[in-house]
Design a protein around this motif. Structure first.
Motif, PDB file in Angstrom:
ATOM      1  N   LYS A 243       0.751  -1.181   0.036  1.00  0.00           N
ATOM      2  CA  LYS A 243       0.119   0.093   0.119  1.00  0.00           C
ATOM      3  C   LYS A 243       0.803   1.226  -0.036  1.00  0.00           C
ATOM      4  O   LYS A 243       1.788   1.198   0.715  1.00  0.00           O
ATOM      5  CB  LYS A 243      -0.957   0.059   1.091  1.00  0.00           C
ATOM      6  CG  LYS A 243      -1.502   1.382   1.523  1.00  0.00           C
ATOM      7  CD  LYS A 243      -2.439   1.264   2.481  1.00  0.00           C
ATOM      8  CE  LYS A 243      -3.202   2.610   2.940  1.00  0.00           C
ATOM      9  NZ  LYS A 243      -2.181   3.722   3.140  1.00  0.00           N
ATOM     10  N   GLN A 244       0.447   2.039  -0.845  1.00  0.00           N
ATOM     11  CA  GLN A 244       1.137   3.506  -1.005  1.00  0.00           C
ATOM     12  C   GLN A 244       0.713   4.468   0.156  1.00  0.00           C
ATOM     13  O   GLN A 244      -0.534   4.634   0.140  1.00  0.00           O
ATOM     14  CB  GLN A 244       1.277   4.053  -2.371  1.00  0.00           C
ATOM     15  CG  GLN A 244       2.167   5.113  -2.641  1.00  0.00           C
ATOM     16  CD  GLN A 244       2.311   5.841  -3.951  1.00  0.00           C
ATOM     17  OE1 GLN A 244       1.181   5.759  -4.673  1.00  0.00           O
ATOM     18  NE2 GLN A 244       3.367   6.265  -4.568  1.00  0.00           N
ATOM     19  N   TRP A 251       5.897   2.655  -0.573  1.00  0.00           N
ATOM     20  CA  TRP A 251       5.159   1.416  -0.593  1.00  0.00           C
ATOM     21  C   TRP A 251       5.617   0.742   0.760  1.00  0.00           C
ATOM     22  O   TRP A 251       6.576   0.036   1.120  1.00  0.00           O
ATOM     23  CB  TRP A 251       5.276   0.649  -1.700  1.00  0.00           C
ATOM     24  CG  TRP A 251       4.842   1.496  -2.845  1.00  0.00           C
ATOM     25  CD1 TRP A 251       5.710   2.207  -3.686  1.00  0.00           C
ATOM     26  CD2 TRP A 251       3.534   1.244  -3.641  1.00  0.00           C
ATOM     27  NE1 TRP A 251       4.746   2.601  -4.844  1.00  0.00           N
ATOM     28  CE2 TRP A 251       3.651   1.972  -4.551  1.00  0.00           C
ATOM     29  CE3 TRP A 251       2.149   0.387  -3.051  1.00  0.00           C
ATOM     30  CZ2 TRP A 251       2.630   2.169  -5.572  1.00  0.00           C
ATOM     31  CZ3 TRP A 251       1.280   0.623  -4.010  1.00  0.00           C
ATOM     32  CH2 TRP A 251       1.341   1.410  -5.175  1.00  0.00           C
ATOM     33  N   LEU A 291      -3.826   0.214 -12.844  1.00  0.00           N
ATOM     34  CA  LEU A 291      -2.850   1.073 -13.196  1.00  0.00           C
ATOM     35  C   LEU A 291      -1.908   0.710 -14.025  1.00  0.00           C
ATOM     36  O   LEU A 291      -1.478  -0.668 -13.906  1.00  0.00           O
ATOM     37  CB  LEU A 291      -2.150   1.683 -12.163  1.00  0.00           C
ATOM     38  CG  LEU A 291      -2.869   2.760 -11.058  1.00  0.00           C
ATOM     39  CD1 LEU A 291      -1.996   3.198  -9.894  1.00  0.00           C
ATOM     40  CD2 LEU A 291      -3.356   4.104 -11.842  1.00  0.00           C
ATOM     41  N   ALA A 297      -0.339  -2.800 -10.042  1.00  0.00           N
ATOM     42  CA  ALA A 297      -1.170  -1.921  -9.042  1.00  0.00           C
ATOM     43  C   ALA A 297      -2.560  -1.700  -9.424  1.00  0.00           C
ATOM     44  O   ALA A 297      -2.856  -1.702 -10.589  1.00  0.00           O
ATOM     45  CB  ALA A 297      -0.307  -0.617  -8.888  1.00  0.00           C
ATOM     46  N   VAL A 299      -6.059   0.846  -7.930  1.00  0.00           N
ATOM     47  CA  VAL A 299      -6.490   2.001  -6.985  1.00  0.00           C
ATOM     48  C   VAL A 299      -7.851   1.779  -6.807  1.00  0.00           C
ATOM     49  O   VAL A 299      -8.733   1.573  -7.369  1.00  0.00           O
ATOM     50  CB  VAL A 299      -6.524   3.431  -7.749  1.00  0.00           C
ATOM     51  CG1 VAL A 299      -7.004   4.432  -6.982  1.00  0.00           C
ATOM     52  CG2 VAL A 299      -5.092   3.636  -8.022  1.00  0.00           C
ATOM     53  N   GLN A 301     -10.754   4.068  -5.009  1.00  0.00           N
ATOM     54  CA  GLN A 301     -11.182   5.372  -4.877  1.00  0.00           C
ATOM     55  C   GLN A 301     -12.324   5.350  -3.716  1.00  0.00           C
ATOM     56  O   GLN A 301     -13.215   5.377  -4.175  1.00  0.00           O
ATOM     57  CB  GLN A 301     -11.370   6.240  -6.143  1.00  0.00           C
ATOM     58  CG  GLN A 301     -10.332   6.472  -6.743  1.00  0.00           C
ATOM     59  CD  GLN A 301     -10.395   7.658  -7.856  1.00  0.00           C
ATOM     60  OE1 GLN A 301     -11.487   8.073  -8.142  1.00  0.00           O
ATOM     61  NE2 GLN A 301      -9.463   8.364  -8.255  1.00  0.00           N
ATOM     62  N   ALA A 312      -7.755   8.251  -2.792  1.00  0.00           N
ATOM     63  CA  ALA A 312      -7.415   7.440  -3.546  1.00  0.00           C
ATOM     64  C   ALA A 312      -6.536   6.379  -2.777  1.00  0.00           C
ATOM     65  O   ALA A 312      -5.597   7.016  -2.033  1.00  0.00           O
ATOM     66  CB  ALA A 312      -6.712   7.989  -4.808  1.00  0.00           C
ATOM     67  N   PRO A 314      -3.802   3.512  -3.593  1.00  0.00           N
ATOM     68  CA  PRO A 314      -2.936   2.743  -4.530  1.00  0.00           C
ATOM     69  C   PRO A 314      -2.398   1.566  -3.673  1.00  0.00           C
ATOM     70  O   PRO A 314      -1.791   1.411  -2.727  1.00  0.00           O
ATOM     71  CB  PRO A 314      -1.840   3.633  -4.949  1.00  0.00           C
ATOM     72  CG  PRO A 314      -2.150   5.022  -4.311  1.00  0.00           C
ATOM     73  CD  PRO A 314      -3.044   4.946  -3.259  1.00  0.00           C
ATOM     74  N   ARG A 316      -0.650  -2.585  -4.716  1.00  0.00           N
ATOM     75  CA  ARG A 316       0.111  -3.273  -5.291  1.00  0.00           C
ATOM     76  C   ARG A 316       0.006  -4.730  -5.046  1.00  0.00           C
ATOM     77  O   ARG A 316       0.751  -5.041  -3.875  1.00  0.00           O
ATOM     78  CB  ARG A 316       1.456  -2.636  -5.622  1.00  0.00           C
ATOM     79  CG  ARG A 316       2.312  -3.237  -6.605  1.00  0.00           C
ATOM     80  CD  ARG A 316       3.704  -2.454  -6.613  1.00  0.00           C
ATOM     81  NE  ARG A 316       4.553  -2.461  -5.604  1.00  0.00           N
ATOM     82  CZ  ARG A 316       5.511  -1.815  -5.306  1.00  0.00           C
ATOM     83  NH1 ARG A 316       5.863  -0.969  -6.192  1.00  0.00           N
ATOM     84  NH2 ARG A 316       6.052  -1.809  -4.216  1.00  0.00           N
ATOM     85  N   ALA A 373      -2.804   8.722  -7.887  1.00  0.00           N
ATOM     86  CA  ALA A 373      -3.197   8.428  -6.195  1.00  0.00           C
ATOM     87  C   ALA A 373      -2.970   9.736  -5.522  1.00  0.00           C
ATOM     88  O   ALA A 373      -2.404   9.601  -4.312  1.00  0.00           O
ATOM     89  CB  ALA A 373      -1.870   7.328  -5.742  1.00  0.00           C
TER      90      ALA A 373
END
Length: 436
Positions: A243-244, A251, A291, A297, A299, A301, A312, A314, A316, A373
């Protein structure tokens, strides 16, 4: 969501061509207690959005598109459940008889397949029929659609020769994920199977209505007098993802758990003593999209409960197959973005141009962010809006909204082709299209 009849050749293509009015008239539980004109009025409402036969309803993941037509939630759920039940009965009967079904193998060397699946409850408890609900065309046509062999309402029967019969939707998605590329998917298509007639009208004291319930992507029906209970704490999928962060854009590895309507993420597996819940992402009203960068990845929202804006998240996965599986299950609680991409937007107070990431969300909202993101900057309400491409600039188009104060938005795409695609997509969600 668009009705599946736009793509022919699928499992339901050879099912009865009875129009919606004929089918509704045979649904005793649906018509019970309704005025005499209910069948004709309901068929007309459904036809206004392209739902001309019951098979056109089957790929819908929820009754939400029907509530947008003005149906009460209970009626929308009941109509969808009735169509799913008839599909399930016809499919199971065709398999049992061994006639009217063709089998086709489709091979793939790499992913993502960009294929959407849906689970419908089968005759055996806790098992689902896995059908094709459509294709993910975001960023271009995927290998599943490009094969030309797969159509909406085809039913997935096996992966790499391993049967999926007797599995729940969740288990089937996991089985697909665990198989490495190259992989071969086996589909069942209908050739001569028939759409079953509805059961005869039941006596008034035994009449029952249908209600939808989600269980790993499947659906079931229950008598109206019995409440359908959904365990909101039941785990539908879990595993490690990256997770970003929102402030620090690095990340971090987190253990994600998908439950009804939400994604929870932890520092470790919840069963471990050192595990701490780091956050919860609400999937109700959320929009999901994949993405291209970074690879694998996607997203989510979600609606920020503090101010009602979009936020958002993001996320992965380790590989494309894992991403597909997570997105497939999460989208059952939210919706797909209709289109995403970069546009340049002109400011209203300071008429400078700024690059923004735009997300077209059903039913009729166009959100824009600083990046895929990034920070949410605003929303353009497209209901009743006028979308006009510029004659002077092939990359420019204007959006004139009617929500609140009339407001014009000038947007510029990277190319005339991108501009035209945005215009078509935005017009498709407005109540009235404007001709060029």
């Amino acid at each position: 969501e668009k009705p599946s009849s736009a793509r022919g050749g699928g499992t339901m293509a050879a099912f009865s061509d009875a129009d919606m009015s004929e089918w509704l008239a045979k649904q005793a539980s649906l018509a019970e207690g309704k005025p005499e004109a209910w069948v004709a009025e309901t068929a007309s409402q459904l036809a206004s959005k392209g739902f001309l036969t019951p098979r056109d309803l089957v790929t819908l993941n929820s009754g939400e598109p029907l509530t947008e037509l003005g149906f009460a939630q209970d009626d929308a759920d009941a109509i969808l459940t009735a169509a799913e039940s008839d599909f399930s009965a016809g499919y199971c009967a065709a398999l049992e008889s061994g006639t009217g079904m063709d089998s086709i193998d489709v091979g793939f060397d790499e992913g993502p397949l960009k294929l959407k699946f849906k689970g419908i409850a089968a005759a055996v408890e806790n098992t689902d029929i896995i059908l094709v609900a459509g294709f993910d065309s975001e960023g271009g046509t995927g290998p599943a659609e490009a094969s030309g062999k797969i159509a909406a309402l085809d039913c997935l029967a096996a992966v790499n020769g391993k049967p999926l019969a007797g599995m729940s939707f969740k288990d089937a998605m996991t089985a697909i994920q665990e198989e490495a590329f190259p992989k071969t998917l086996t589909f069942k298509k209908s050739s001569t199977a028939t759409f079953p007639a509805a059961a005869p009208a039941a006596p008034a004291e035994d009449a029952s209505a249908s209600a939808s319930a989600s269980s790993g992507g499947g659906s079931s029906s229950a008598p109206a007098e019995e409440a359908v209970e959904v365990d909101e704490n039941a785990t539908q999928m879990e595993g490690w993802l990256d997770k970003q962060g929102h402030v620090n854009k690095s990340w971090k590895k987190r253990y994600f758990v998908l439950k009804t309507g939400r994604l929870e993420y932890y520092t470790n597996e919840p069963s471990e003593d050192n595990s701490n819940l780091q956050g919860t992402i609400s999937l109700t009203g959320s929009t999901l999209y994949s993405l291209q960068e970074p690879p694998c990845a996607f997203v989510v929202q979600a609606i920020d409960p503090s101010n009602g804006s979009k936020k958002a998240y993001p996320i992965r996965a380790a590989n494309d197959a894992s991403r597909e599986c997570w997105v497939e299950l999460c989208r059952l609680h939210g919706s797909d973005a209709l289109m995403t991409g970069w546009l340049v937007k002109q400011g209203h107070i300071i008429p400078s141009w700024r690059k923004r990431w735009f997300v077209l969300e059903p039913p009729c909202k166009l959100h824009y962010f600083t990046s895929p993101a990034g920070e949410w900057k605003g929303t353009i309400q497209l209901k009743g809006a006028t979308i006009k491409p510029s004659n002077a600039n092939p990359k420019l188009f204007q959006v004139h909204t009617l929500s609140g104060e009339d407001k014009d938005f000038s947007l510029k795409a990277d190319s005339s082709g991108d501009r035209d695609q945005w215009v078509r997509s935005c017009r498709s969600v407005t109540s009235g299209e404007e001709e060029e």
